[in-house]
Enzyme design. Structure first.
Site, PDB file in Angstrom:
ATOM      1  CD1 TRP A 178      37.982   6.465  -1.943  1.00 31.98           C
ATOM      2  CD2 TRP A 178      36.569   4.764  -1.659  1.00 31.98           C
ATOM      3  NE1 TRP A 178      38.497   5.656  -0.947  1.00 31.98           N
ATOM      4  CE2 TRP A 178      37.654   4.603  -0.761  1.00 31.98           C
ATOM      5  CE3 TRP A 178      35.558   3.807  -1.656  1.00 31.98           C
ATOM      6  CZ2 TRP A 178      37.739   3.539   0.131  1.00 31.98           C
ATOM      7  CZ3 TRP A 178      35.642   2.742  -0.777  1.00 31.98           C
ATOM      8  CH2 TRP A 178      36.728   2.621   0.097  1.00 31.98           C
ATOM      9  CE  LYS A 189      41.051  10.797  14.058  1.00 34.89           C
ATOM     10  NZ  LYS A 189      40.477   9.479  13.783  1.00 34.89           N
ATOM     11  CB  CYS A 224      31.414   8.024  -5.542  1.00 33.68           C
ATOM     12  SG  CYS A 224      32.372   6.531  -5.866  1.00 33.68           S
ATOM     13  CE  LYS A 276      34.378  13.318   7.897  1.00 29.52           C
ATOM     14  NZ  LYS A 276      35.328  13.302   9.030  1.00 29.52           N
ATOM     15  CD  GLU A 308      40.077   8.457  17.256  1.00 30.90           C
ATOM     16  OE1 GLU A 308      39.916   9.459  16.541  1.00 30.90           O
ATOM     17  OE2 GLU A 308      39.652   7.325  16.930  1.00 30.90           O
ATOM     18  CG  ASN A 335      28.206   6.874  -3.491  1.00 28.59           C
ATOM     19  OD1 ASN A 335      29.119   6.065  -3.331  1.00 28.59           O
ATOM     20  ND2 ASN A 335      27.655   7.527  -2.487  1.00 28.59           N
ATOM     21  N   GLY A 336      28.213   3.809  -4.963  1.00 23.02           N
ATOM     22  CA  GLY A 336      27.714   2.540  -4.436  1.00 23.02           C
ATOM     23  C   GLY A 336      28.296   1.358  -5.179  1.00 23.02           C
ATOM     24  CG  HIS A 347      48.605 -10.839  28.706  1.00 24.09           C
ATOM     25  ND1 HIS A 347      48.591 -12.051  29.365  1.00 24.09           N
ATOM     26  CD2 HIS A 347      48.287  -9.897  29.635  1.00 24.09           C
ATOM     27  CE1 HIS A 347      48.252 -11.858  30.621  1.00 24.09           C
ATOM     28  NE2 HIS A 347      48.072 -10.561  30.825  1.00 24.09           N
ATOM     29  NE  ARG A 384      30.131  11.641  -0.804  1.00 19.08           N
ATOM     30  CZ  ARG A 384      29.068  11.289  -0.089  1.00 19.08           C
ATOM     31  NH1 ARG A 384      28.598  12.110   0.822  1.00 19.08           N
ATOM     32  NH2 ARG A 384      28.480  10.139  -0.268  1.00 19.08           N
ATOM     33  CD  GLU A 408      41.512   7.431  10.336  1.00 21.72           C
ATOM     34  OE1 GLU A 408      40.367   7.092   9.967  1.00 21.72           O
ATOM     35  OE2 GLU A 408      41.707   8.343  11.164  1.00 21.72           O
TER      36      GLU A 408
END
Length: 606
Positions: free
Chosen positions: A74, A482, A2, A601, A478, A98-99, A501, A27, A485
């Site tokens: 968020w 990406k 947030c 973010k 990575e 926020n939190g 395997h 964010r 995401e």
């Protein structure tokens, strides 16, 4: 997470609040709102979705006021609906948060028992009710705020208006960051300095446990014990120019293209170009270290894995890399003669901060690789190694990743020299190689047209596999991250040697296989894996370099030829193609590239 903004102003704050909220979009958020004092009465405007929805609401019902607060939410507790959007107003109190309030359930039950009714599903509304209840006992706003904070358990940043207190904002920090901005007869508070950029470059940062009273005359700051606290005001450089997309459609696209310049800026901070030496800040004695422990999350974790290869190979210094959210819960064995490196773009990642504190409390030396040098993590370590890449707005990290890897390469060279593993001539050779990275990254970005064509086919897939060996196995992780995401396609990254395997069972003619294989010590084995995949109908995209393209087995659907580079910097050079692939697949699928769903973010709570 947030985003918070608050202004005690001399003129209308409505448009300025929304302007700052736009700077906090990076964010991640799913609703937004503002509240203000209008003729001594609290009013608010809220909307689910993007800020344009809030702007439409405000256009119909303006808030004409000089003091106000704003929020991008968020969702953690409760769905992203209007009733759950911040600010929450209860009686004389408007609050943004926020939190996570960890004990909100017991506090809510206590408040309901007194007859209070809740209008949302959020933990935040508990704060508003608690504070309003304290005010109802006759306490002053400051006394009531202090009493409320004493009841809360968890990680939170708060910004509060009190009805009737027309030119006052209350703020508190316990975990997630809050910055104070000092203007000309105005005061500002925000989740970070970026939000305050349009108004001032004079910034102070609250510490954990701090709370503050903002008025036109400045800020009174108190620590967790209630004692007055002096938090230094710093003049920070303006970063407004870095907030513009320019000719790019998305911040992520711009940030991919920013990488040559960004890496050059990072490398310049760690390399004496004239002397051909690495100059890592701080007085750490790498020769006396027995082990390095890297703790990080997400893309920073993957950068750490690449760093492990380089540090161990060059410096013969054992390195462990662990996901910060798991680290301290397994009661790891800690040795004081070790160095913990906390890696976090924001410097506020809650899990990484907790892992760092676990190590430092047990006597380990500490360092941080961060983008935000005034962040909590940066302030708590012995040595700060900034990545110098500038603000990264896209939620999916690109330029911060390559900047982190650039710093780790520098550290690997410095550690190797300090431990007697490099001659002066070899150090100068490696420095020369490192200085080539920005140019080679730019050449790799030049593959964009070819990558755009590949994206057309990949965008049709339901599953994608990424394979690599050595540092490329980390880059495979990575690449998959990406793609997941921002395009929402299921993707997995594997060390190519693990193919037999289990993962090979997933291979069919509908599954693109992205193989990362520069012509290095692992190339022949990677080429063999490519043949195994093609024999089972896999559609291979072989990303290699000039020499590797000459030796690639026949049959790949596409061969992408990146510029050849020394293994020291191959992860930097090969990053651009996988970033561009994820980006163009997401664009083709119509996804929200810069603000993908469910992501934030800066993850400032566990």
């Amino acid at each position: 997470m947030c985003g918070i903004i608050g202004i005690v102003g001399n003129s209308s704050v409505q448009d300025r609040l929304i302007e700052s909220l736009k700077r906090l979009e990076y964010r991640g958020y799913d609703s937004a709102g503002i509240a203000a004092q209008v003729n001594g009465k609290l009013e608010r405007r809220r909307a689910p979705g993007k800020l344009r929805e809030l702007e439409a609401v405000v256009a119909k019902e303006p808030l004409n006021a000089t003091t106000g607060i704003g929020h991008t939410r968020w969702a953690t507790h409760g769905a992203p609906t209007e009733r759950n959007a911040h600010p929450h107003i209860v009686g004389r109190v408007a609050v943004v948060h926020n939190g996570i309030i960890e004990n909100f359930a017991e506090l809510k039950a206590e408040l309901i028992a007194t007859g209070r009714e809740f209008q949302s599903d959020t933990d935040t509304e508990v704060v508003a009710h608690l504070l309003d209840a304290e005010l109802a006992t006759g306490l002053s706003p400051r006394e009531a705020f202090a009493a409320t904070l004493a009841r809360l358990r968890g990680a939170f940043a708060l910004c509060v208006l009190i009805g009737g207190e027309d030119e006052v904002i209350l703020a508190a920090r316990n975990g997630p960051p809050l910055a104070l901005g000092y203007g000309q007869g105005e005061m500002y508070v925000g989740s970070d300095g970026l939000a305050l950029g349009p108004f001032t470059n004079r910034i102070a940062y609250l510490q954990d446990g701090d709370w503050a009273v903002l008025t036109h005359n400045g800020a009174e700051v108190y620590d967790a014990s209630g004692a007055p606290a002096d938090r230094p005001i710093r003049t920070v450089p303006s970063s407004a120019v870095l907030m513009e997309k320019g000719n790019y459609r998305h911040f992520m696209e711009k940030e991919i293209h920013d990488q040559p310049e960004g890496c050059q800026r990072t490398i310049a901070a760690y390399v004496d170009t004239l002397g051909g030496r690495v100059a890592v800040p701080g007085d750490l004695d790498f020769a006396k270290l027995e082990r390095v422990q890297i703790v990080a999350c997400g893309t920073s974790y993957i950068a750490g894995v690449i760093g492990r290869y380089l540090i161990e190979q060059l410096a013969d210094l054992p390195v462990d890399v662990e996901i910060a959210s798991e680290f301290r819960y397994r009661d790891p064995a800690i040795r004081p003669a070790s160095l913990v490196i906390a890696m976090s773009q924001s410097g506020e990642t809650a899990d990484t901060l907790a892992a760092l504190r676990y190590c430092t409390e047990r006597g380990m030396q500490s360092a941080a690789i961060v983008n935000a040098t005034e962040s909590t993590i940066a302030r708590e370590v012995d040595v700060v190694w900034p990545i110098h890449c500038g603000p990264e707005i896209g939620v999916a990290s690109t330029k911060a990743f390559t900047a982190q890897v650039s710093v780790l390469i520098s550290i690997a060279i410095a550690a190797a020299k300090a431990r007697g593993r490099l001659s002066e001539a070899e150090e100068q050779r490696l420095v020369k190689v490192l200085l080539e990275a920005p140019r080679l990254i730019a050449e790799a970005i030049g593959l964009e047209d070819a990558i755009r064509d590949i994206a057309v086919e990949v965008s049709k897939a339901k599953d994608v596999l990424y394979l690599g060996r050595g540092p490329m196995s980390a880059l495979a992780l990575e690449g998959a991250l990406k793609l997941k995401e921002i395009s929402y396609i299921h993707a997995e990254g594997y060390a190519a040697g693990e193919l037999k395997h289990g993962p090979i069972a997933l291979v069919d003619d509908q599954t693109p296989i992205i193989i990362l294989a520069p012509f290095d010590a692992w190339f022949e084995k990677s080429a063999s894996n490519m043949s195994e995949v093609m024999a089972r109908g896999g559609q291979v995209v072989f990303i290699t370099d000039t020499e590797g393209a000459k030796h690639a087995p026949a049959g790949a659907k596409v061969v992408v030829t990146a510029p050849s580079s020394d293994p020291l910097i191959s992860a930097l050079v090969m990053s651009a193609p996988i970033q561009l692939l994820a980006y163009h697949v997401a664009v083709l699928k119509g996804a929200d590239v810069d603000q993908p769903r469910n992501l934030a973010k800066s993850v400032t709570v566990e």
